[in-house]
Design an enzyme around this catalytic site. Sequence first.
Site, PDB file in Angstrom:
ATOM      1  N   ARG A 111      35.930  40.233  62.253  1.00  0.00           N
ATOM      2  CA  ARG A 111      35.913  41.486  61.768  1.00  0.00           C
ATOM      3  C   ARG A 111      37.216  41.730  61.122  1.00  0.00           C
ATOM      4  NH1 ARG A 111      33.273  42.971  66.202  1.00  0.00           N
ATOM      5  NH2 ARG A 111      30.921  43.131  65.705  1.00  0.00           N
ATOM      6  N   LYS A 133      41.422  42.061  46.583  1.00  0.00           N
ATOM      7  CA  LYS A 133      40.018  41.735  46.314  1.00  0.00           C
ATOM      8  C   LYS A 133      39.914  40.182  46.818  1.00  0.00           C
ATOM      9  CE  LYS A 133      39.601  43.642  41.989  1.00  0.00           C
ATOM     10  NZ  LYS A 133      38.900  44.027  41.061  1.00  0.00           N
ATOM     11  N   GLU A 175      46.471  35.965  31.515  1.00  0.00           N
ATOM     12  CA  GLU A 175      46.595  37.110  32.487  1.00  0.00           C
ATOM     13  C   GLU A 175      48.147  37.795  32.173  1.00  0.00           C
ATOM     14  OE1 GLU A 175      44.660  38.884  34.170  1.00  0.00           O
ATOM     15  OE2 GLU A 175      42.929  37.430  34.541  1.00  0.00           O
ATOM     16  N   LYS A 217      51.352  45.193  38.666  1.00  0.00           N
ATOM     17  CA  LYS A 217      50.059  45.114  39.445  1.00  0.00           C
ATOM     18  C   LYS A 217      50.252  45.869  40.933  1.00  0.00           C
ATOM     19  CE  LYS A 217      45.873  42.648  41.226  1.00  0.00           C
ATOM     20  NZ  LYS A 217      45.431  41.609  41.117  1.00  0.00           N
ATOM     21  N   GLU A 227      39.984  50.698  42.993  1.00  0.00           N
ATOM     22  CA  GLU A 227      39.513  50.861  41.688  1.00  0.00           C
ATOM     23  C   GLU A 227      38.635  51.759  40.927  1.00  0.00           C
ATOM     24  OE1 GLU A 227      38.943  46.725  40.403  1.00  0.00           O
ATOM     25  OE2 GLU A 227      37.751  47.314  38.840  1.00  0.00           O
ATOM     26  N   ARG A 231      43.738  51.335  38.564  1.00  0.00           N
ATOM     27  CA  ARG A 231      43.504  50.013  38.715  1.00  0.00           C
ATOM     28  C   ARG A 231      42.546  49.411  37.501  1.00  0.00           C
ATOM     29  NH1 ARG A 231      42.858  46.366  44.179  1.00  0.00           N
ATOM     30  NH2 ARG A 231      42.891  44.262  43.171  1.00  0.00           N
ATOM     31  N   ASN A 235      41.395  45.435  34.098  1.00  0.00           N
ATOM     32  CA  ASN A 235      40.107  44.844  33.619  1.00  0.00           C
ATOM     33  C   ASN A 235      40.102  44.847  32.225  1.00  0.00           C
ATOM     34  OD1 ASN A 235      38.935  44.674  36.295  1.00  0.00           O
ATOM     35  ND2 ASN A 235      38.147  46.557  36.056  1.00  0.00           N
TER      36      ASN A 235
END
Length: 356
Positions: A111, A133, A175, A217, A227, A231, A235
Site C-alpha cells: 500500500r 502522477k 516539454e 512545475k 489537478e 496544474r 496540459n
Amino acid sequence: VITLHCRPPGERPTEILVGDGAAASLPARAARRSVFALVDERAAAAAAALVDPGWTALRVPAGEDLKTLSRAEAVLRAMAGAGLDRTSLLVAIGGGTVSDLGGLCAALFLRGIEFWVVPTTLLAMVDSAVGGKNAVNLPEGKNLVGTVHPPALVAADPALLSGLPPAELRSGLAEAIKVAIGLDAALFERLETEAAAIQQGQAAALLPVVHRCLAAKVAVVAADLREDGPRRLLNLGHTLGHALEARAGGALPHGLAVARGLHFALDVAADLRAIAPADADRCRRLLAAYGHARDPLPPLAELLPFLRRDKKVAGQAIAFVVPTGIGRSDVRTMPLRELERRLQAQTAASEAPGGT
Ligand SMILES: NC(=O)c1ccc[n+]([C@@H]2O[C@H](COP(=O)([O-])OP(=O)(O)OC[C@H]3O[C@@H](n4cnc5c(N)ncnc54)[C@H](O)[C@@H]3O)[C@@H](O)[C@H]2O)c1
C-alpha cells in the site's frame, strides 16, 4: 547543486536536487535501507556509479510497452522476491516510462513505499519526474490506470543526458517549450537566445532549462497536486498530443506529439483572439527553431476515440488550455463538438494541396 522543495498541502513533500552530481549522494542517503532500483537498460551504463552494489537492481527495456499492468505485476513480484518491507524504497532510474511504472509499483507495494526518481531523459527531468502522477496504459488508451504517489526525492543531473539520442533530446525540449509558452517568459527568451547550445545537448546550457522547468512545475504542483486548478495549465498541447501519441501506439515520442499539440493550441488561441498575433507567431517560430513543424494531421476519425477518452473530458466538454501570451496560458471549457470541428478543419486543411 540546487535544492527545490515541492510541498503540496497535506501531501508528502518532494526534495529535488538539480545540478552536476545531483544523484551522487543517493547511496549514502539510502544507507541501511533495502533498496529496489528499477533501471532503464539504456541508461544503465551512465547510471552505474549511482547504483549501490547492495541494492536489488532490475533492468528493464524502456518505452510505452513497459507501461502495462502485466509489467507492473512482474516488478511487484520481483520486489516481493527481494524481501522488501515498508521501510524499503524504490528508486526509478530512467525516463518517464520507467518512473511511471516505478511510481505505480511503489504506490501499490504494501500500500505504498517510499519512491525516488533519477530521471535520465530530458523529458523526465523537465516534466515527469516531479508531480507524483504515475500510470500504465490499457489497449483503450494511455495512462488510464495510475495513482498519485509523489517521490520523496528527485535527483536531476544533466550530465546523465550525454548519451541521449537526439530525437529524445528534441522530445524533452518540446516539454520545455510548453513550459516557456504557457508559464515562463524568461525561459522562453533563454530558449530563443541559447537555441544552438541547448539543441546540442550541452549540459551547461541544459541546466538552467531543467532548473526553470522544475521550478515552474513545483509551483503549480504545490498549489494543485490533484489537478483541479493551475496544474491543468501543464496540459497545454496535450489534448491533441495524447491523442496523436496513443494513435501511434508508442511510435511517436511524447514530446513530438506535444509539439504538434502546441501548434494546434496556438491555432485555437489565435482563432479565439486569446493571444496577440505577434505572440502566436513568436511561439510558432520557437517551435520551428527546435525542429517542430506543423505537420499534417491524421484523419479525425483515427483521433476521436482517444480524444473522447481524454482525462480532461467532463461530460460533453473538455478543459482545453490556450496560450494567451508569452509565458501565459488559460484553461477554457470547450464543447467536444467544437474541438472536433476545429480538428476537422485542420485535417481538411492539411490534406489540401500545399496547405500545411
Ligand atoms: N507522470 C507524469 O507526470 C508524466 C509526465 C510526462 C510524461 N510522462 C510519461 O513519460 C513517458 C515518456 O517519457 P520519456 O520520453 O522519458 O520516454 P522513455 O522512458 O521511453 O525514454 C525514451 C528513450 O530514451 C532511452 N533512454 C533513457 N535514458 C537514456 C540515457 N541516459 N541515454 C540513452 N538513452 C536513454 C530509453 O531507453 C528510451 O528508449 C510517457 O509514457 C509519458 O506518458 C509522465
